[in-house]
Design a protein around this motif. Sequence first.
Motif, PDB file in Angstrom:
ATOM      1  N   GLU A  74       0.827  -1.203   0.000  1.00 24.09           N
ATOM      2  CA  GLU A  74       0.000   0.000   0.000  1.00 24.09           C
ATOM      3  C   GLU A  74       0.862   1.253   0.000  1.00 24.09           C
ATOM      4  O   GLU A  74       1.878   1.319   0.686  1.00 24.09           O
ATOM      5  N   VAL A  75       0.426   2.244  -0.753  1.00 27.35           N
ATOM      6  CA  VAL A  75       1.103   3.531  -0.819  1.00 27.35           C
ATOM      7  C   VAL A  75       0.398   4.466   0.152  1.00 27.35           C
ATOM      8  O   VAL A  75      -0.820   4.637   0.080  1.00 27.35           O
ATOM      9  N   ARG A  76       1.166   5.048   1.059  1.00 32.01           N
ATOM     10  CA  ARG A  76       0.587   5.981   2.030  1.00 32.01           C
ATOM     11  C   ARG A  76       0.362   7.348   1.383  1.00 32.01           C
ATOM     12  O   ARG A  76       1.062   7.721   0.440  1.00 32.01           O
ATOM     13  N   LEU A  77      -0.586   8.097   1.914  1.00 31.93           N
ATOM     14  CA  LEU A  77      -0.901   9.428   1.402  1.00 31.93           C
ATOM     15  C   LEU A  77       0.345  10.305   1.375  1.00 31.93           C
ATOM     16  O   LEU A  77       0.571  11.036   0.411  1.00 31.93           O
ATOM     17  N   GLU A  78       1.175  10.240   2.405  1.00 30.48           N
ATOM     18  CA  GLU A  78       2.393  11.059   2.459  1.00 30.48           C
ATOM     19  C   GLU A  78       3.325  10.743   1.294  1.00 30.48           C
ATOM     20  O   GLU A  78       3.989  11.625   0.762  1.00 30.48           O
ATOM     21  N   GLN A  79       3.383   9.486   0.899  1.00 32.73           N
ATOM     22  CA  GLN A  79       4.226   9.085  -0.226  1.00 32.73           C
ATOM     23  C   GLN A  79       3.666   9.613  -1.543  1.00 32.73           C
ATOM     24  O   GLN A  79       4.420  10.078  -2.404  1.00 32.73           O
ATOM     25  N   ILE A  80       2.362   9.569  -1.682  1.00 30.40           N
ATOM     26  CA  ILE A  80       1.718  10.104  -2.883  1.00 30.40           C
ATOM     27  C   ILE A  80       1.982  11.598  -3.008  1.00 30.40           C
ATOM     28  O   ILE A  80       2.301  12.097  -4.092  1.00 30.40           O
ATOM     29  N   VAL A  81       1.869  12.321  -1.899  1.00 29.31           N
ATOM     30  CA  VAL A  81       2.108  13.769  -1.918  1.00 29.31           C
ATOM     31  C   VAL A  81       3.522  14.071  -2.390  1.00 29.31           C
ATOM     32  O   VAL A  81       3.733  14.926  -3.251  1.00 29.31           O
ATOM     33  N   TRP A  82       4.523  13.371  -1.841  1.00 33.16           N
ATOM     34  CA  TRP A  82       5.905  13.599  -2.265  1.00 33.16           C
ATOM     35  C   TRP A  82       6.068  13.343  -3.763  1.00 33.16           C
ATOM     36  O   TRP A  82       6.663  14.148  -4.486  1.00 33.16           O
ATOM     37  N   LEU A  83       5.570  12.203  -4.238  1.00 33.61           N
ATOM     38  CA  LEU A  83       5.740  11.863  -5.659  1.00 33.61           C
ATOM     39  C   LEU A  83       5.047  12.885  -6.557  1.00 33.61           C
ATOM     40  O   LEU A  83       5.623  13.326  -7.557  1.00 33.61           O
ATOM     41  N   GLU A  84       3.835  13.265  -6.214  1.00 32.89           N
ATOM     42  CA  GLU A  84       3.113  14.244  -7.035  1.00 32.89           C
ATOM     43  C   GLU A  84       3.825  15.593  -7.046  1.00 32.89           C
ATOM     44  O   GLU A  84       3.949  16.228  -8.097  1.00 32.89           O
ATOM     45  N   ASP A  85       4.293  16.046  -5.885  1.00 33.99           N
ATOM     46  CA  ASP A  85       4.980  17.337  -5.830  1.00 33.99           C
ATOM     47  C   ASP A  85       6.323  17.287  -6.551  1.00 33.99           C
ATOM     48  O   ASP A  85       6.704  18.244  -7.234  1.00 33.99           O
ATOM     49  N   LEU A  86       7.046  16.187  -6.413  1.00 34.38           N
ATOM     50  CA  LEU A  86       8.319  16.057  -7.127  1.00 34.38           C
ATOM     51  C   LEU A  86       8.115  16.104  -8.635  1.00 34.38           C
ATOM     52  O   LEU A  86       8.929  16.680  -9.360  1.00 34.38           O
ATOM     53  N   ARG A  87       7.031  15.520  -9.110  1.00 35.53           N
ATOM     54  CA  ARG A  87       6.745  15.526 -10.551  1.00 35.53           C
ATOM     55  C   ARG A  87       6.482  16.934 -11.083  1.00 35.53           C
ATOM     56  O   ARG A  87       6.581  17.167 -12.279  1.00 35.53           O
ATOM     57  N   GLU A  88       6.170  17.861 -10.202  1.00 35.47           N
ATOM     58  CA  GLU A  88       5.928  19.247 -10.603  1.00 35.47           C
ATOM     59  C   GLU A  88       7.232  20.039 -10.768  1.00 35.47           C
ATOM     60  O   GLU A  88       7.216  21.161 -11.266  1.00 35.47           O
ATOM     61  N   VAL A  89       8.342  19.477 -10.356  1.00 34.61           N
ATOM     62  CA  VAL A  89       9.636  20.148 -10.447  1.00 34.61           C
ATOM     63  C   VAL A  89      10.236  19.870 -11.831  1.00 34.61           C
ATOM     64  O   VAL A  89      10.415  18.699 -12.192  1.00 34.61           O
ATOM     65  N   PRO A  90      10.539  20.914 -12.604  1.00 33.17           N
ATOM     66  CA  PRO A  90      11.091  20.693 -13.941  1.00 33.17           C
ATOM     67  C   PRO A  90      12.356  19.836 -13.911  1.00 33.17           C
ATOM     68  O   PRO A  90      13.252  20.058 -13.089  1.00 33.17           O
ATOM     69  N   GLY A  91      12.384  18.844 -14.767  1.00 34.06           N
ATOM     70  CA  GLY A  91      13.562  17.997 -14.891  1.00 34.06           C
ATOM     71  C   GLY A  91      13.637  16.843 -13.919  1.00 34.06           C
ATOM     72  O   GLY A  91      14.508  15.983 -14.046  1.00 34.06           O
ATOM     73  N   VAL A  92      12.744  16.802 -12.943  1.00 34.47           N
ATOM     74  CA  VAL A  92      12.755  15.724 -11.954  1.00 34.47           C
ATOM     75  C   VAL A  92      11.787  14.633 -12.398  1.00 34.47           C
ATOM     76  O   VAL A  92      10.688  14.912 -12.873  1.00 34.47           O
ATOM     77  N   GLU A  93      12.213  13.390 -12.239  1.00 34.45           N
ATOM     78  CA  GLU A  93      11.357  12.240 -12.533  1.00 34.45           C
ATOM     79  C   GLU A  93      11.019  11.559 -11.214  1.00 34.45           C
ATOM     80  O   GLU A  93      11.899  11.376 -10.367  1.00 34.45           O
ATOM     81  N   ALA A  94       9.766  11.185 -11.023  1.00 37.32           N
ATOM     82  CA  ALA A  94       9.342  10.524  -9.785  1.00 37.32           C
ATOM     83  C   ALA A  94       8.430   9.353 -10.143  1.00 37.32           C
ATOM     84  O   ALA A  94       7.470   9.515 -10.906  1.00 37.32           O
ATOM     85  N   TYR A  95       8.741   8.190  -9.598  1.00 35.29           N
ATOM     86  CA  TYR A  95       8.044   6.964  -9.962  1.00 35.29           C
ATOM     87  C   TYR A  95       7.611   6.182  -8.728  1.00 35.29           C
ATOM     88  O   TYR A  95       8.262   6.236  -7.681  1.00 35.29           O
ATOM     89  N   LEU A  96       6.551   5.423  -8.907  1.00 36.98           N
ATOM     90  CA  LEU A  96       6.153   4.373  -7.979  1.00 36.98           C
ATOM     91  C   LEU A  96       6.419   3.073  -8.717  1.00 36.98           C
ATOM     92  O   LEU A  96       5.821   2.824  -9.780  1.00 36.98           O
ATOM     93  N   TRP A  97       7.336   2.268  -8.202  1.00 36.22           N
ATOM     94  CA  TRP A  97       7.737   1.053  -8.888  1.00 36.22           C
ATOM     95  C   TRP A  97       7.403  -0.188  -8.079  1.00 36.22           C
ATOM     96  O   TRP A  97       7.654  -0.240  -6.874  1.00 36.22           O
ATOM     97  N   ARG A  98       6.836  -1.159  -8.789  1.00 39.29           N
ATOM     98  CA  ARG A  98       6.522  -2.482  -8.233  1.00 39.29           C
ATOM     99  C   ARG A  98       7.224  -3.528  -9.108  1.00 39.29           C
ATOM    100  O   ARG A  98       7.637  -3.214 -10.224  1.00 39.29           O
ATOM    101  N   PRO A  99       7.340  -4.763  -8.628  1.00 34.67           N
ATOM    102  CA  PRO A  99       8.008  -5.781  -9.444  1.00 34.67           C
ATOM    103  C   PRO A  99       7.457  -5.903 -10.861  1.00 34.67           C
ATOM    104  O   PRO A  99       8.211  -6.141 -11.801  1.00 34.67           O
ATOM    105  N   SER A 100       6.166  -5.709 -11.041  1.00 36.89           N
ATOM    106  CA  SER A 100       5.583  -5.817 -12.382  1.00 36.89           C
ATOM    107  C   SER A 100       6.025  -4.683 -13.301  1.00 36.89           C
ATOM    108  O   SER A 100       5.793  -4.741 -14.517  1.00 36.89           O
ATOM    109  N   ASP A 101       6.672  -3.658 -12.764  1.00 40.61           N
ATOM    110  CA  ASP A 101       7.160  -2.525 -13.558  1.00 40.61           C
ATOM    111  C   ASP A 101       8.608  -2.703 -14.009  1.00 40.61           C
ATOM    112  O   ASP A 101       9.221  -1.757 -14.497  1.00 40.61           O
ATOM    113  N   PHE A 102       9.163  -3.896 -13.866  1.00 36.30           N
ATOM    114  CA  PHE A 102      10.602  -4.047 -14.082  1.00 36.30           C
ATOM    115  C   PHE A 102      11.038  -3.653 -15.487  1.00 36.30           C
ATOM    116  O   PHE A 102      12.095  -3.052 -15.660  1.00 36.30           O
TER     117      PHE A 102
END
Length: 96
Positions: free
Chosen positions: A60-88
Amino acid sequence: FQDQVIQLARLKGWLIHAQRPGRTKDSWTTAIQGNPGWPDLVLLRPPRLVFAEIKSQKGEVRLEQIVWLEDLREVPGVEAYLWRPSDFDEIVAVLT
């Protein structure tokens, strides 16, 4: 799974930062100062900066983790991912 991602990143020449929890008297904890939810991995191979939250297939992804990833994605040039084994395949593509 996180160890596999780290191994791949090393093979592809990325600098890696990951924090590991430490044992306390009663449990495991990661000492932090600031907002919780910081991604598990920070990967740098100029000019790219990647943040990745690593989860098991059903983790499970916690709300705090979602907030960080979403905000990081708003920063130009920064890449932010949620990765699971199926995303290899995607992980290999991102890190290659």
